[in-house]
Design a protein around this motif. Structure first.
Motif, mmCIF file in Angstrom:
data_model
loop_
_atom_site.group_PDB
_atom_site.id
_atom_site.type_symbol
_atom_site.label_atom_id
_atom_site.label_comp_id
_atom_site.label_asym_id
_atom_site.label_seq_id
_atom_site.Cartn_x
_atom_site.Cartn_y
_atom_site.Cartn_z
ATOM 1 N N SER A 112 0.845 -1.188 0.000
ATOM 2 C CA SER A 112 0.000 0.000 0.000
ATOM 3 C C SER A 112 0.877 1.232 0.000
ATOM 4 C CB SER A 112 -0.901 0.026 1.239
ATOM 5 O OG SER A 112 -1.749 -1.089 1.280
ATOM 6 N N MET A 165 0.602 7.502 -10.727
ATOM 7 C CA MET A 165 1.325 6.816 -9.660
ATOM 8 C C MET A 165 2.090 5.644 -10.241
ATOM 9 S SD MET A 165 0.469 8.533 -6.969
ATOM 10 C CE MET A 165 1.099 7.463 -5.678
ATOM 11 N N TRP A 172 -8.977 4.910 -15.710
ATOM 12 C CA TRP A 172 -7.609 4.703 -15.286
ATOM 13 C C TRP A 172 -6.996 3.616 -16.164
ATOM 14 C CZ3 TRP A 172 -5.469 8.118 -12.226
ATOM 15 C CH2 TRP A 172 -6.290 8.878 -11.394
ATOM 16 N N THR A 225 -3.589 1.113 -16.761
ATOM 17 C CA THR A 225 -2.482 0.531 -16.017
ATOM 18 C C THR A 225 -1.395 0.033 -16.961
ATOM 19 O OG1 THR A 225 -3.595 -1.614 -15.959
ATOM 20 C CG2 THR A 225 -3.941 -0.139 -14.082
ATOM 21 N N ILE A 238 -1.804 -3.314 -10.129
ATOM 22 C CA ILE A 238 -1.821 -2.006 -9.492
ATOM 23 C C ILE A 238 -3.248 -1.486 -9.494
ATOM 24 C CG2 ILE A 238 -1.293 -0.776 -11.645
ATOM 25 C CD1 ILE A 238 0.325 1.235 -9.954
ATOM 26 N N SER A 239 -3.617 -0.852 -8.401
ATOM 27 C CA SER A 239 -4.956 -0.268 -8.308
ATOM 28 C C SER A 239 -4.886 0.945 -7.388
ATOM 29 C CB SER A 239 -5.958 -1.288 -7.774
ATOM 30 O OG SER A 239 -5.592 -1.718 -6.475
ATOM 31 N N ARG A 240 -5.947 1.724 -7.383
ATOM 32 C CA ARG A 240 -5.966 2.884 -6.513
ATOM 33 C C ARG A 240 -7.352 3.111 -5.965
ATOM 34 N NH1 ARG A 240 -3.566 7.541 -9.806
ATOM 35 N NH2 ARG A 240 -4.266 8.863 -8.082
ATOM 36 N N ASN A 298 -9.095 6.401 -4.689
ATOM 37 C CA ASN A 298 -8.937 7.842 -4.501
ATOM 38 C C ASN A 298 -9.625 8.340 -3.240
ATOM 39 O OD1 ASN A 298 -7.315 8.135 -6.727
ATOM 40 N ND2 ASN A 298 -8.939 8.932 -8.057
ATOM 41 N N VAL A 352 -2.727 3.924 -3.213
ATOM 42 C CA VAL A 352 -2.494 3.070 -4.371
ATOM 43 C C VAL A 352 -1.932 1.757 -3.855
ATOM 44 C CG1 VAL A 352 -0.171 3.980 -4.796
ATOM 45 C CG2 VAL A 352 -1.456 2.945 -6.659
ATOM 46 N N TYR A 353 -2.305 0.683 -4.510
ATOM 47 C CA TYR A 353 -1.934 -0.661 -4.070
ATOM 48 C C TYR A 353 -1.147 -1.377 -5.153
ATOM 49 C CZ TYR A 353 -5.787 0.313 -0.842
ATOM 50 O OH TYR A 353 -6.612 0.892 0.095
ATOM 51 N N CYS A 382 6.873 3.639 -4.038
ATOM 52 C CA CYS A 382 5.836 4.261 -4.850
ATOM 53 C C CYS A 382 6.253 5.690 -5.147
ATOM 54 C CB CYS A 382 4.468 4.206 -4.188
ATOM 55 S SG CYS A 382 4.245 5.268 -2.770
#
Length: 125
Positions: A21, A34, A58, A60, A72-74, A76, A81-82, A98
């Motif tokens: 994270s 990111m 988004w 990736t 990867i994900s986020r 908001n 962001v993960y 990150c």
């Protein structure tokens, strides 16, 4: 200013999973690109994954070495962001960072303005 704090690293056996994270504070997180990078001892910092705003969606991006294993994900709403890492290999061992930048995602670490302190990931064989 943007502050980034990574967490979630650790020691895992080959084939295992971890989720990193990156919590962000500061302005404009919701529109920033990111990226996740990693650096192993004696090696240059390398791109792992990135996420960027493309229109209203988004998009990736992944390094070939992690494609199909990392996601990867986020979120908001949480300014986070993960990086979900599955099927980990010993060669994935590194300090993971990150990074954030205004504008679109880049795989060049020099393009990023803000960095976290890093979190260690060690994968044992």
């Amino acid at each position: 200013q943007v502050q980034l704090v990574e967490s979630g690293g650790g020691l895992v056996q080959a084939g295992g999973s971890l989720r990193l994270s990156c919590a962000a504070s500061g302005r404009a997180f919701s529109t920033q690109a990111m990226g996740w990078f990693r650096q192993a001892p004696g090696k240059e910092r390398e791109f792992v994954a990135g996420i960027t705003l493309a229109g209203i969606n988004w998009k990736t991006y992944y390094a070939d070495s992690v494609k199909g294993r990392f996601t990867i994900s986020r979120d908001n709403a949480k300014n986070t962001v993960y990086l979900r890492m599955n099927s980990l290999k010993p060669e994935d061992s590194a300090v993971y960072y990150c990074a954030a930048r205004m504008g679109v995602m880049s795989s060049d670490p020099l393009a990023y303005d803000y960095w976290g302190q890093g979190t260690q990931v060690t994968v044992s064989s």
